[in-house]
Write a protein that holds these residues in place. Structure first.
Motif, PDB file in Angstrom:
ATOM      1  N   ASN A  23       0.837  -1.200   0.000  1.00 60.04           N
ATOM      2  CA  ASN A  23       0.000   0.000   0.000  1.00 60.04           C
ATOM      3  C   ASN A  23       0.872   1.250   0.000  1.00 60.04           C
ATOM      4  OD1 ASN A  23       0.686   0.595   2.802  1.00 60.04           O
ATOM      5  ND2 ASN A  23      -0.668  -1.112   3.299  1.00 60.04           N
ATOM      6  N   ASP A  24       0.234   2.387  -0.159  1.00 57.96           N
ATOM      7  CA  ASP A  24       0.949   3.650  -0.256  1.00 57.96           C
ATOM      8  C   ASP A  24       1.663   4.013   1.042  1.00 57.96           C
ATOM      9  OD1 ASP A  24       0.505   7.067  -0.501  1.00 57.96           O
ATOM     10  OD2 ASP A  24       1.544   5.907  -2.034  1.00 57.96           O
ATOM     11  N   TYR A  25       1.074   3.674   2.181  1.00 55.65           N
ATOM     12  CA  TYR A  25       1.678   3.981   3.479  1.00 55.65           C
ATOM     13  C   TYR A  25       3.060   3.336   3.608  1.00 55.65           C
ATOM     14  CZ  TYR A  25       2.352   4.111   8.516  1.00 55.65           C
ATOM     15  OH  TYR A  25       2.880   4.300   9.769  1.00 55.65           O
ATOM     16  N   VAL A  26       3.141   2.044   3.361  1.00 56.03           N
ATOM     17  CA  VAL A  26       4.415   1.324   3.459  1.00 56.03           C
ATOM     18  C   VAL A  26       5.368   1.808   2.369  1.00 56.03           C
ATOM     19  CG1 VAL A  26       5.502  -0.955   3.378  1.00 56.03           C
ATOM     20  CG2 VAL A  26       3.296  -0.671   4.506  1.00 56.03           C
ATOM     21  N   PHE A  27       4.838   2.065   1.186  1.00 52.03           N
ATOM     22  CA  PHE A  27       5.669   2.557   0.093  1.00 52.03           C
ATOM     23  C   PHE A  27       6.354   3.871   0.461  1.00 52.03           C
ATOM     24  CE2 PHE A  27       6.278   5.157  -3.684  1.00 52.03           C
ATOM     25  CZ  PHE A  27       7.025   4.308  -4.479  1.00 52.03           C
ATOM     26  N   GLN A  28       5.617   4.803   1.034  1.00 53.33           N
ATOM     27  CA  GLN A  28       6.187   6.108   1.387  1.00 53.33           C
ATOM     28  C   GLN A  28       7.277   5.988   2.451  1.00 53.33           C
ATOM     29  OE1 GLN A  28       5.733   8.970  -0.135  1.00 53.33           O
ATOM     30  NE2 GLN A  28       4.310   8.017  -1.542  1.00 53.33           N
ATOM     31  N   ILE A  29       7.145   5.031   3.349  1.00 51.09           N
ATOM     32  CA  ILE A  29       8.166   4.822   4.385  1.00 51.09           C
ATOM     33  C   ILE A  29       9.438   4.225   3.786  1.00 51.09           C
ATOM     34  CG2 ILE A  29       8.762   3.470   6.431  1.00 51.09           C
ATOM     35  CD1 ILE A  29       5.772   3.667   7.203  1.00 51.09           C
ATOM     36  N   ASN A  30       9.304   3.207   2.955  1.00 52.23           N
ATOM     37  CA  ASN A  30      10.447   2.438   2.466  1.00 52.23           C
ATOM     38  C   ASN A  30      11.073   2.934   1.170  1.00 52.23           C
ATOM     39  OD1 ASN A  30      10.344   0.592   4.587  1.00 52.23           O
ATOM     40  ND2 ASN A  30       8.803  -0.615   3.533  1.00 52.23           N
ATOM     41  N   HIS A  31      10.362   3.756   0.418  1.00 51.55           N
ATOM     42  CA  HIS A  31      10.870   4.066  -0.920  1.00 51.55           C
ATOM     43  C   HIS A  31      10.825   5.548  -1.280  1.00 51.55           C
ATOM     44  CE1 HIS A  31      11.237  -0.183  -1.737  1.00 51.55           C
ATOM     45  NE2 HIS A  31      10.066  -0.322  -1.157  1.00 51.55           N
ATOM     46  N   ARG A  32      11.025   6.383  -0.285  1.00 49.72           N
ATOM     47  CA  ARG A  32      11.120   7.812  -0.584  1.00 49.72           C
ATOM     48  C   ARG A  32      12.332   8.008  -1.479  1.00 49.72           C
ATOM     49  NH1 ARG A  32      13.763  11.621   2.410  1.00 49.72           N
ATOM     50  NH2 ARG A  32      13.958  10.102   4.073  1.00 49.72           N
ATOM     51  N   LEU A  33      12.164   8.757  -2.552  1.00 46.60           N
ATOM     52  CA  LEU A  33      13.254   8.973  -3.492  1.00 46.60           C
ATOM     53  C   LEU A  33      14.199  10.037  -2.948  1.00 46.60           C
ATOM     54  CD1 LEU A  33      11.270   8.866  -6.835  1.00 46.60           C
ATOM     55  CD2 LEU A  33      12.394   7.009  -5.616  1.00 46.60           C
ATOM     56  N   LEU A  34      15.482   9.754  -3.004  1.00 53.76           N
ATOM     57  CA  LEU A  34      16.496  10.647  -2.460  1.00 53.76           C
ATOM     58  C   LEU A  34      17.201  11.397  -3.579  1.00 53.76           C
ATOM     59  CD1 LEU A  34      17.849   8.097   0.134  1.00 53.76           C
ATOM     60  CD2 LEU A  34      16.208   9.949   0.534  1.00 53.76           C
ATOM     61  N   GLU A  35      17.912  12.448  -3.197  1.00 53.10           N
ATOM     62  CA  GLU A  35      18.570  13.325  -4.178  1.00 53.10           C
ATOM     63  C   GLU A  35      19.575  12.615  -5.066  1.00 53.10           C
ATOM     64  OE1 GLU A  35      20.260  16.466  -1.912  1.00 53.10           O
ATOM     65  OE2 GLU A  35      18.320  17.258  -1.307  1.00 53.10           O
ATOM     66  N   ASP A  36      20.212  11.575  -4.538  1.00 51.93           N
ATOM     67  CA  ASP A  36      21.236  10.883  -5.321  1.00 51.93           C
ATOM     68  C   ASP A  36      20.667   9.809  -6.246  1.00 51.93           C
ATOM     69  OD1 ASP A  36      20.527   8.971  -3.486  1.00 51.93           O
ATOM     70  OD2 ASP A  36      22.546   8.603  -2.739  1.00 51.93           O
ATOM     71  N   GLY A  37      19.341   9.729  -6.341  1.00 48.66           N
ATOM     72  CA  GLY A  37      18.718   8.778  -7.247  1.00 48.66           C
ATOM     73  C   GLY A  37      18.448   7.415  -6.641  1.00 48.66           C
ATOM     74  N   THR A  38      18.668   7.263  -5.347  1.00 44.22           N
ATOM     75  CA  THR A  38      18.363   6.008  -4.664  1.00 44.22           C
ATOM     76  C   THR A  38      17.063   6.167  -3.882  1.00 44.22           C
ATOM     77  OG1 THR A  38      19.603   6.604  -2.662  1.00 44.22           O
ATOM     78  CG2 THR A  38      20.818   5.448  -4.395  1.00 44.22           C
ATOM     79  N   CYS A  39      16.568   5.059  -3.357  1.00 48.66           N
ATOM     80  CA  CYS A  39      15.403   5.125  -2.475  1.00 48.66           C
ATOM     81  C   CYS A  39      15.869   4.803  -1.057  1.00 48.66           C
ATOM     82  CB  CYS A  39      14.304   4.176  -2.929  1.00 48.66           C
ATOM     83  SG  CYS A  39      14.663   2.429  -2.754  1.00 48.66           S
ATOM     84  N   THR A  40      15.011   5.052  -0.077  1.00 41.93           N
ATOM     85  CA  THR A  40      15.419   4.849   1.304  1.00 41.93           C
ATOM     86  C   THR A  40      15.736   3.389   1.609  1.00 41.93           C
ATOM     87  OG1 THR A  40      13.084   4.851   1.919  1.00 41.93           O
ATOM     88  CG2 THR A  40      14.305   6.879   2.278  1.00 41.93           C
ATOM     89  N   ALA A  41      15.100   2.445   0.928  1.00 44.92           N
ATOM     90  CA  ALA A  41      15.407   1.026   1.153  1.00 44.92           C
ATOM     91  C   ALA A  41      16.844   0.716   0.726  1.00 44.92           C
ATOM     92  CB  ALA A  41      14.422   0.137   0.403  1.00 44.92           C
ATOM     93  N   GLN A  42      17.251   1.247  -0.423  1.00 44.62           N
ATOM     94  CA  GLN A  42      18.628   1.043  -0.886  1.00 44.62           C
ATOM     95  C   GLN A  42      19.620   1.702   0.074  1.00 44.62           C
ATOM     96  OE1 GLN A  42      18.092   2.780  -4.779  1.00 44.62           O
ATOM     97  NE2 GLN A  42      18.275   0.770  -5.747  1.00 44.62           N
ATOM     98  N   ARG A  43      19.313   2.929   0.477  1.00 50.04           N
ATOM     99  CA  ARG A  43      20.212   3.640   1.381  1.00 50.04           C
ATOM    100  C   ARG A  43      20.356   2.904   2.710  1.00 50.04           C
ATOM    101  NH1 ARG A  43      21.253   9.223   1.979  1.00 50.04           N
ATOM    102  NH2 ARG A  43      21.224   9.254  -0.287  1.00 50.04           N
ATOM    103  N   ALA A  44      19.261   2.337   3.200  1.00 49.80           N
ATOM    104  CA  ALA A  44      19.306   1.619   4.475  1.00 49.80           C
ATOM    105  C   ALA A  44      20.204   0.387   4.398  1.00 49.80           C
ATOM    106  CB  ALA A  44      17.900   1.225   4.915  1.00 49.80           C
ATOM    107  N   VAL A  45      20.079  -0.409   3.333  1.00 51.58           N
ATOM    108  CA  VAL A  45      20.913  -1.610   3.240  1.00 51.58           C
ATOM    109  C   VAL A  45      22.385  -1.233   3.076  1.00 51.58           C
ATOM    110  CG1 VAL A  45      20.770  -2.105   0.749  1.00 51.58           C
ATOM    111  CG2 VAL A  45      20.981  -3.971   2.361  1.00 51.58           C
ATOM    112  N   LEU A  46      22.670  -0.168   2.338  1.00 53.33           N
ATOM    113  CA  LEU A  46      24.061   0.289   2.211  1.00 53.33           C
ATOM    114  C   LEU A  46      24.608   0.760   3.548  1.00 53.33           C
ATOM    115  CD1 LEU A  46      23.932   2.170  -1.201  1.00 53.33           C
ATOM    116  CD2 LEU A  46      25.150   0.041  -0.689  1.00 53.33           C
ATOM    117  N   ALA A  47      23.781   1.432   4.332  1.00 54.22           N
ATOM    118  CA  ALA A  47      24.205   1.894   5.657  1.00 54.22           C
ATOM    119  C   ALA A  47      24.492   0.720   6.584  1.00 54.22           C
ATOM    120  CB  ALA A  47      23.147   2.807   6.265  1.00 54.22           C
TER     121      ALA A  47
END
Length: 77
Positions: A23-47
């Motif tokens: 749903n949109d709620y979970v999507f907005q938490i996990n996949h906010r688009l970031l300035e460098d072209g990644t999403c928050t899910a990608q950034r989290a696993v890299l961190a």
């Protein structure tokens, strides 16, 4: 909308990593688009990988490689 429809069942797919969220709620938490072209899910696993490497736990970092690959993180393709 009835009282049980807090989160309508609308599957959303992240345009960056390709993951589906229920749903949109979970999507907005996990996949906010970031300035460098990644999403928050990608950034989290890299961190998390960077954290384990700083701690000297390469084995734990490598356990996250399949997750990074499934999120289409370029460094792990």
């Amino acid at each position: 909308m009835n009282q049980f429809e807090l989160f309508p069942e609308t599957v959303r797919t992240c345009p960056v990593c390709g993951r589906n969220e229920p749903n949109d709620y979970v999507f907005q938490i996990n996949h906010r688009l970031l300035e460098d072209g990644t999403c928050t899910a990608q950034r989290a696993v890299l961190a998390h990988i960077a954290y384990y490497r700083r701690q000297g736990d390469e084995e734990k970092a490598q356990e996250l490689f399949p997750r990074a690959k499934s999120l289409n993180v370029k460094e792990y393709q």
